[in-house]
Write a protein that holds these residues in place. Structure first.
Motif, mmCIF file in Angstrom:
data_model
loop_
_atom_site.group_PDB
_atom_site.id
_atom_site.type_symbol
_atom_site.label_atom_id
_atom_site.label_comp_id
_atom_site.label_asym_id
_atom_site.label_seq_id
_atom_site.Cartn_x
_atom_site.Cartn_y
_atom_site.Cartn_z
ATOM 1 N N ALA A 58 3.099 0.538 6.751
ATOM 2 C CA ALA A 58 3.290 -0.863 6.356
ATOM 3 C C ALA A 58 1.959 -1.614 6.374
ATOM 4 O O ALA A 58 1.670 -2.399 5.465
ATOM 5 C CB ALA A 58 4.300 -1.543 7.274
ATOM 6 N N GLN A 59 1.157 -1.362 7.394
ATOM 7 C CA GLN A 59 -0.144 -2.016 7.491
ATOM 8 C C GLN A 59 -1.031 -1.635 6.304
ATOM 9 O O GLN A 59 -1.735 -2.479 5.748
ATOM 10 C CB GLN A 59 -0.821 -1.631 8.813
ATOM 11 C CG GLN A 59 -2.122 -2.354 9.060
ATOM 12 C CD GLN A 59 -2.722 -1.969 10.404
ATOM 13 O OE1 GLN A 59 -2.545 -0.842 10.873
ATOM 14 N NE2 GLN A 59 -3.426 -2.895 11.015
ATOM 15 N N HIS A 60 -0.991 -0.386 5.907
ATOM 16 C CA HIS A 60 -1.788 0.081 4.766
ATOM 17 C C HIS A 60 -1.337 -0.615 3.483
ATOM 18 O O HIS A 60 -2.173 -1.057 2.686
ATOM 19 C CB HIS A 60 -1.662 1.598 4.634
ATOM 20 C CG HIS A 60 -2.443 2.169 3.501
ATOM 21 N ND1 HIS A 60 -3.818 2.246 3.513
ATOM 22 C CD2 HIS A 60 -2.049 2.663 2.310
ATOM 23 C CE1 HIS A 60 -4.238 2.772 2.372
ATOM 24 N NE2 HIS A 60 -3.173 3.038 1.627
ATOM 25 N N ILE A 61 -0.039 -0.727 3.285
ATOM 26 C CA ILE A 61 0.487 -1.390 2.089
ATOM 27 C C ILE A 61 0.070 -2.862 2.070
ATOM 28 O O ILE A 61 -0.376 -3.380 1.039
ATOM 29 C CB ILE A 61 2.025 -1.253 2.027
ATOM 30 C CG1 ILE A 61 2.400 0.194 1.704
ATOM 31 C CG2 ILE A 61 2.635 -2.207 1.008
ATOM 32 C CD1 ILE A 61 3.874 0.497 1.882
ATOM 33 N N ILE A 62 0.209 -3.521 3.219
ATOM 34 C CA ILE A 62 -0.176 -4.935 3.292
ATOM 35 C C ILE A 62 -1.659 -5.102 3.023
ATOM 36 O O ILE A 62 -2.076 -6.007 2.287
ATOM 37 C CB ILE A 62 0.223 -5.525 4.660
ATOM 38 C CG1 ILE A 62 1.738 -5.624 4.754
ATOM 39 C CG2 ILE A 62 -0.424 -6.888 4.878
ATOM 40 C CD1 ILE A 62 2.253 -5.946 6.143
ATOM 41 N N SER A 63 -2.473 -4.230 3.580
ATOM 42 C CA SER A 63 -3.923 -4.295 3.364
ATOM 43 C C SER A 63 -4.265 -4.142 1.880
ATOM 44 O O SER A 63 -5.105 -4.879 1.345
ATOM 45 C CB SER A 63 -4.613 -3.201 4.183
ATOM 46 O OG SER A 63 -5.992 -3.205 3.961
ATOM 47 N N ASP A 64 -3.605 -3.191 1.217
ATOM 48 C CA ASP A 64 -3.826 -3.005 -0.220
ATOM 49 C C ASP A 64 -3.437 -4.247 -1.011
ATOM 50 O O ASP A 64 -4.149 -4.659 -1.936
ATOM 51 C CB ASP A 64 -3.038 -1.805 -0.751
ATOM 52 C CG ASP A 64 -3.626 -0.477 -0.315
ATOM 53 O OD1 ASP A 64 -4.778 -0.456 0.199
ATOM 54 O OD2 ASP A 64 -2.932 0.549 -0.483
ATOM 55 N N ARG A 65 -2.310 -4.849 -0.655
ATOM 56 C CA ARG A 65 -1.842 -6.050 -1.370
ATOM 57 C C ARG A 65 -2.782 -7.222 -1.163
ATOM 58 O O ARG A 65 -3.071 -7.966 -2.092
ATOM 59 C CB ARG A 65 -0.425 -6.434 -0.930
ATOM 60 C CG ARG A 65 0.649 -5.416 -1.228
ATOM 61 C CD ARG A 65 0.775 -5.114 -2.732
ATOM 62 N NE ARG A 65 1.912 -4.274 -3.014
ATOM 63 C CZ ARG A 65 1.881 -2.954 -3.107
ATOM 64 N NH1 ARG A 65 0.753 -2.307 -2.942
ATOM 65 N NH2 ARG A 65 2.975 -2.273 -3.378
ATOM 66 N N VAL A 66 -3.280 -7.380 0.063
ATOM 67 C CA VAL A 66 -4.223 -8.463 0.347
ATOM 68 C C VAL A 66 -5.495 -8.269 -0.468
ATOM 69 O O VAL A 66 -6.047 -9.230 -1.016
ATOM 70 C CB VAL A 66 -4.530 -8.551 1.862
ATOM 71 C CG1 VAL A 66 -5.716 -9.453 2.140
ATOM 72 C CG2 VAL A 66 -3.307 -9.023 2.627
ATOM 73 N N GLU A 67 -5.946 -7.041 -0.579
ATOM 74 C CA GLU A 67 -7.133 -6.754 -1.383
ATOM 75 C C GLU A 67 -6.884 -7.096 -2.851
ATOM 76 O O GLU A 67 -7.747 -7.688 -3.516
ATOM 77 C CB GLU A 67 -7.530 -5.282 -1.242
ATOM 78 C CG GLU A 67 -8.845 -4.955 -1.923
ATOM 79 C CD GLU A 67 -9.265 -3.521 -1.662
ATOM 80 O OE1 GLU A 67 -9.867 -2.927 -2.579
ATOM 81 O OE2 GLU A 67 -9.001 -3.002 -0.572
#
Length: 81
Positions: A58-67
């Motif tokens: 989930a953290q990886h997905i959120i990080s990608d979306r923020v980028e």
């Protein structure tokens, strides 16, 4: 982390899956009580690993979306003189 708890319906499904797995793959009958006991053990001993993996994913997905959002905002910037 709080204890992993399943609803009665979820627990019944998981117990059923364990019983069918034991029957199909191990050719062993696993009673209701034993299946529930095994499920409790697996949840207690392994649940944290699966829980943490889910958090990392989930953290990886959120990080990608923020980028992606940051890049979209950068594209909206107007040039200044």
């Amino acid at each position: 982390m709080s204890e992993i708890k399943f609803s009665p319906q979820e627990k019944a499904q998981l117990v059923d899956k364990l019983q069918r797995y034991f029957d199909r793959e191990l050719e062993q009958e696993l009673g209701q009580f034993d299946a529930e006991f095994l499920l409790d053990f697996v949840s207690k001993e392994f649940g944290s690993f699966y829980y943490n993996r889910g958090l990392y994913d989930a953290q990886h997905i959120i990080s990608d979306r923020v980028e992606q959002i940051s890049e979209a905002i950068y594209e909206l910037e107007k040039p200044v003189n």
